[in-house]
Design a protein around this motif. Structure first.
Motif, PDB file in Angstrom:
ATOM      1  N   LYS A   1       0.842  -1.149   0.000  1.00 12.77           N
ATOM      2  CA  LYS A   1      -0.164   0.084   0.013  1.00 12.77           C
ATOM      3  C   LYS A   1       1.026   1.324   0.048  1.00 12.77           C
ATOM      4  O   LYS A   1       0.533   2.308  -0.562  1.00 12.77           O
ATOM      5  CB  LYS A   1      -0.893   0.004   1.209  1.00 12.77           C
ATOM      6  CG  LYS A   1      -1.711   1.301   1.535  1.00 12.77           C
ATOM      7  CD  LYS A   1      -2.711   1.006   0.093  1.00 12.77           C
ATOM      8  CE  LYS A   1      -3.898   2.226   0.259  1.00 12.77           C
ATOM      9  NZ  LYS A   1      -4.718   2.227  -0.838  1.00 12.77           N
ATOM     10  N   LEU A   2       1.862   1.191   0.664  1.00 10.14           N
ATOM     11  CA  LEU A   2       2.922   2.385   0.781  1.00 10.14           C
ATOM     12  C   LEU A   2       3.354   2.835  -0.611  1.00 10.14           C
ATOM     13  O   LEU A   2       3.741   3.953  -0.723  1.00 10.14           O
ATOM     14  CB  LEU A   2       3.975   2.093   1.647  1.00 10.14           C
ATOM     15  CG  LEU A   2       3.778   1.995   3.135  1.00 10.14           C
ATOM     16  CD1 LEU A   2       4.870   1.567   4.022  1.00 10.14           C
ATOM     17  CD2 LEU A   2       3.038   3.429   3.455  1.00 10.14           C
ATOM     18  N   GLN A   3       3.468   1.947  -1.422  1.00 13.13           N
ATOM     19  CA  GLN A   3       3.944   2.202  -3.077  1.00 13.13           C
ATOM     20  C   GLN A   3       2.914   3.250  -3.728  1.00 13.13           C
ATOM     21  O   GLN A   3       3.049   3.854  -4.586  1.00 13.13           O
ATOM     22  CB  GLN A   3       4.039   0.729  -3.327  1.00 13.13           C
ATOM     23  CG  GLN A   3       5.226   0.063  -3.097  1.00 13.13           C
ATOM     24  CD  GLN A   3       5.404  -1.190  -3.817  1.00 13.13           C
ATOM     25  OE1 GLN A   3       4.497  -1.566  -4.672  1.00 13.13           O
ATOM     26  NE2 GLN A   3       6.395  -1.993  -3.523  1.00 13.13           N
ATOM     27  N   THR A   4       1.776   3.070  -3.220  1.00 11.74           N
ATOM     28  CA  THR A   4       0.858   4.184  -3.864  1.00 11.74           C
ATOM     29  C   THR A   4       0.046   5.241  -3.058  1.00 11.74           C
ATOM     30  O   THR A   4      -0.627   5.919  -3.452  1.00 11.74           O
ATOM     31  CB  THR A   4      -0.679   3.202  -4.061  1.00 11.74           C
ATOM     32  OG1 THR A   4      -1.189   2.637  -2.782  1.00 11.74           O
ATOM     33  CG2 THR A   4      -0.206   1.890  -4.961  1.00 11.74           C
ATOM     34  N   VAL A   5       0.737   5.422  -1.807  1.00 10.45           N
ATOM     35  CA  VAL A   5       0.641   6.577  -1.158  1.00 10.45           C
ATOM     36  C   VAL A   5       0.960   7.744  -1.328  1.00 10.45           C
ATOM     37  O   VAL A   5       2.307   7.678  -1.451  1.00 10.45           O
ATOM     38  CB  VAL A   5       1.022   6.187   0.672  1.00 10.45           C
ATOM     39  CG1 VAL A   5       0.718   7.594   1.408  1.00 10.45           C
ATOM     40  CG2 VAL A   5       0.048   5.077   0.949  1.00 10.45           C
ATOM     41  N   SER A   6       0.399   8.813  -1.571  1.00 15.19           N
ATOM     42  CA  SER A   6       0.782  10.059  -1.865  1.00 15.19           C
ATOM     43  C   SER A   6       1.205  10.976  -0.535  1.00 15.19           C
ATOM     44  O   SER A   6       0.311  10.770   0.428  1.00 15.19           O
ATOM     45  CB  SER A   6      -0.026  10.804  -2.976  1.00 15.19           C
ATOM     46  OG  SER A   6      -1.250  11.077  -2.230  1.00 15.19           O
ATOM     47  N   GLY A   7       1.989  11.804  -0.617  1.00 13.36           N
ATOM     48  CA  GLY A   7       2.063  12.923   0.391  1.00 13.36           C
ATOM     49  C   GLY A   7       3.209  12.253   1.567  1.00 13.36           C
ATOM     50  O   GLY A   7       3.735  11.262   1.046  1.00 13.36           O
ATOM     51  N   GLU A   8       3.312  12.993   2.348  1.00  7.09           N
ATOM     52  CA  GLU A   8       4.390  12.603   3.460  1.00  7.09           C
ATOM     53  C   GLU A   8       3.949  11.462   4.300  1.00  7.09           C
ATOM     54  O   GLU A   8       2.579  11.169   4.913  1.00  7.09           O
ATOM     55  CB  GLU A   8       4.490  13.672   4.703  1.00  7.09           C
ATOM     56  CG  GLU A   8       5.272  13.709   5.931  1.00  7.09           C
ATOM     57  CD  GLU A   8       6.704  13.948   5.570  1.00  7.09           C
ATOM     58  OE1 GLU A   8       7.600  13.353   6.200  1.00  7.09           O
ATOM     59  OE2 GLU A   8       7.137  14.756   4.588  1.00  7.09           O
ATOM     60  N   ALA A   9       4.718  10.379   4.223  1.00  4.45           N
ATOM     61  CA  ALA A   9       4.339   9.137   4.792  1.00  4.45           C
ATOM     62  C   ALA A   9       4.265   8.934   6.193  1.00  4.45           C
ATOM     63  O   ALA A   9       3.525   8.287   6.692  1.00  4.45           O
ATOM     64  CB  ALA A   9       5.632   8.001   4.281  1.00  4.45           C
ATOM     65  N   THR A  10       4.893   9.954   6.866  1.00  5.93           N
ATOM     66  CA  THR A  10       4.505  10.074   8.407  1.00  5.93           C
ATOM     67  C   THR A  10       3.633  10.875   8.878  1.00  5.93           C
ATOM     68  O   THR A  10       3.579  11.198  10.131  1.00  5.93           O
ATOM     69  CB  THR A  10       6.088  10.216   9.180  1.00  5.93           C
ATOM     70  OG1 THR A  10       6.694  11.745   8.459  1.00  5.93           O
ATOM     71  CG2 THR A  10       7.240   9.321   8.830  1.00  5.93           C
ATOM     72  N   ALA A  11       3.055  11.585   7.938  1.00  7.04           N
ATOM     73  CA  ALA A  11       1.970  12.701   8.617  1.00  7.04           C
ATOM     74  C   ALA A  11       0.613  11.708   8.917  1.00  7.04           C
ATOM     75  O   ALA A  11       0.404  10.921   8.785  1.00  7.04           O
ATOM     76  CB  ALA A  11       1.461  13.323   7.272  1.00  7.04           C
ATOM     77  N   PRO A  12       0.392  12.381  10.021  1.00  3.75           N
ATOM     78  CA  PRO A  12      -0.756  11.696  10.893  1.00  3.75           C
ATOM     79  C   PRO A  12      -2.020  11.458   9.985  1.00  3.75           C
ATOM     80  O   PRO A  12      -2.645  10.054  10.417  1.00  3.75           O
ATOM     81  CB  PRO A  12      -1.236  12.775  11.923  1.00  3.75           C
ATOM     82  CG  PRO A  12       0.102  13.661  12.030  1.00  3.75           C
ATOM     83  CD  PRO A  12       0.622  13.718  10.967  1.00  3.75           C
ATOM     84  N   ARG A  13      -2.201  12.335   9.089  1.00  3.13           N
ATOM     85  CA  ARG A  13      -3.401  11.805   8.205  1.00  3.13           C
ATOM     86  C   ARG A  13      -3.202  10.605   7.618  1.00  3.13           C
ATOM     87  O   ARG A  13      -4.106   9.562   7.295  1.00  3.13           O
ATOM     88  CB  ARG A  13      -3.959  12.808   7.177  1.00  3.13           C
ATOM     89  CG  ARG A  13      -4.713  13.922   7.697  1.00  3.13           C
ATOM     90  CD  ARG A  13      -5.037  15.189   6.687  1.00  3.13           C
ATOM     91  NE  ARG A  13      -6.449  14.563   6.082  1.00  3.13           N
ATOM     92  CZ  ARG A  13      -7.137  15.198   5.241  1.00  3.13           C
ATOM     93  NH1 ARG A  13      -6.761  16.472   4.996  1.00  3.13           N
ATOM     94  NH2 ARG A  13      -8.166  14.712   4.613  1.00  3.13           N
ATOM     95  N   THR A  14      -1.817  10.553   6.726  1.00  6.59           N
ATOM     96  CA  THR A  14      -1.587   9.317   6.202  1.00  6.59           C
ATOM     97  C   THR A  14      -1.570   7.899   7.024  1.00  6.59           C
ATOM     98  O   THR A  14      -1.995   7.127   6.469  1.00  6.59           O
ATOM     99  CB  THR A  14      -0.231   9.570   5.484  1.00  6.59           C
ATOM    100  OG1 THR A  14      -0.153  10.646   4.722  1.00  6.59           O
ATOM    101  CG2 THR A  14       0.368   8.436   4.861  1.00  6.59           C
ATOM    102  N   ALA A  15      -1.211   8.137   8.305  1.00  8.34           N
ATOM    103  CA  ALA A  15      -1.106   7.065   9.160  1.00  8.34           C
ATOM    104  C   ALA A  15      -2.747   6.743   9.616  1.00  8.34           C
ATOM    105  O   ALA A  15      -2.934   5.547   9.598  1.00  8.34           O
ATOM    106  CB  ALA A  15      -0.333   7.365  10.338  1.00  8.34           C
ATOM    107  N   GLU A  16      -3.551   7.573   9.421  1.00  3.78           N
ATOM    108  CA  GLU A  16      -4.921   7.281   9.816  1.00  3.78           C
ATOM    109  C   GLU A  16      -5.539   6.580   8.565  1.00  3.78           C
ATOM    110  O   GLU A  16      -6.182   5.516   8.844  1.00  3.78           O
ATOM    111  CB  GLU A  16      -5.709   8.635  10.189  1.00  3.78           C
ATOM    112  CG  GLU A  16      -5.194   9.261  11.432  1.00  3.78           C
ATOM    113  CD  GLU A  16      -5.780   8.337  12.605  1.00  3.78           C
ATOM    114  OE1 GLU A  16      -6.832   7.402  12.847  1.00  3.78           O
ATOM    115  OE2 GLU A  16      -5.075   8.312  13.692  1.00  3.78           O
TER     116      GLU A  16
END
Length: 164
Positions: free
Chosen positions: A119-134
């Protein structure tokens, strides 16, 4: 003429069942439903299902094992696999035995890590951002992984998971 109709209905039902089983494994409940949808009567279906079970063509335990392994390889967690097995009409006992055998905790952790890496290969934006983590947390929950397991895997990557 009436004497020939009963055997032909049974033969047609049996042929339909064998054709369906030839494509993939089915649970007893799933095959029953498909035969009912094709208009076969309850007694004929019961006879054909009994024959299929006796001959080893139809086995809920085998189906549950194969299906759960397939779902696990596709990136689903224990909770989702359990739900999907139940939706196929399998007994609670059959589901419990199968899920216990298929979804050991150590395997679930590795499966969750694998799904997260993909899934991380398709995630945009800052990987450690709280929104991304959520978002990742919700994604893994929908895949059927347990909350504690998700927190553990995300914590390994030092990602905040908020109040979950």
């Amino acid at each position: 003429m009436g004497d020939h109709s009963a055997p032909s209905v049974v033969t047609a039902c049996r042929n339909t069942a064998l054709r369906l089983l030839g494509r993939r494994e089915h649970s007893v409940a799933e095959l029953r439903r498909k035969l009912q949808e094709r208009g076969f009567d309850t007694d004929t279906i019961a006879d054909v299902l009994a024959d299929c079970r006796r001959l080893g063509y139809l086995d809920d335990d085998r189906f549950a094992h194969l299906y759960s392994e397939q779902l696990r390889r596709r990136g689903y967690g224990r909770l989702r696999i359990e739900q999907m097995l139940k939706s196929k009409g399998l007994s609670a006992a059959c589901v419990a035995v199968c899920v216990t055998a298929c979804c050991a905790e150590a395997g679930q952790i590795e499966d969750c890590r694998r799904v997260l890496r993909k899934k991380l290969q398709t995630v945009s934006g800052e990987a450690t951002a709280p929104r991304t983590a959520e978002r990742l947390y919700r994604f893994l929950m929908q895949r059927g992984f347990a909350a504690a397991l998700i927190r553990q895997v995300l914590d390994e990557l030092r990602w905040p998971t908020g109040g979950h």
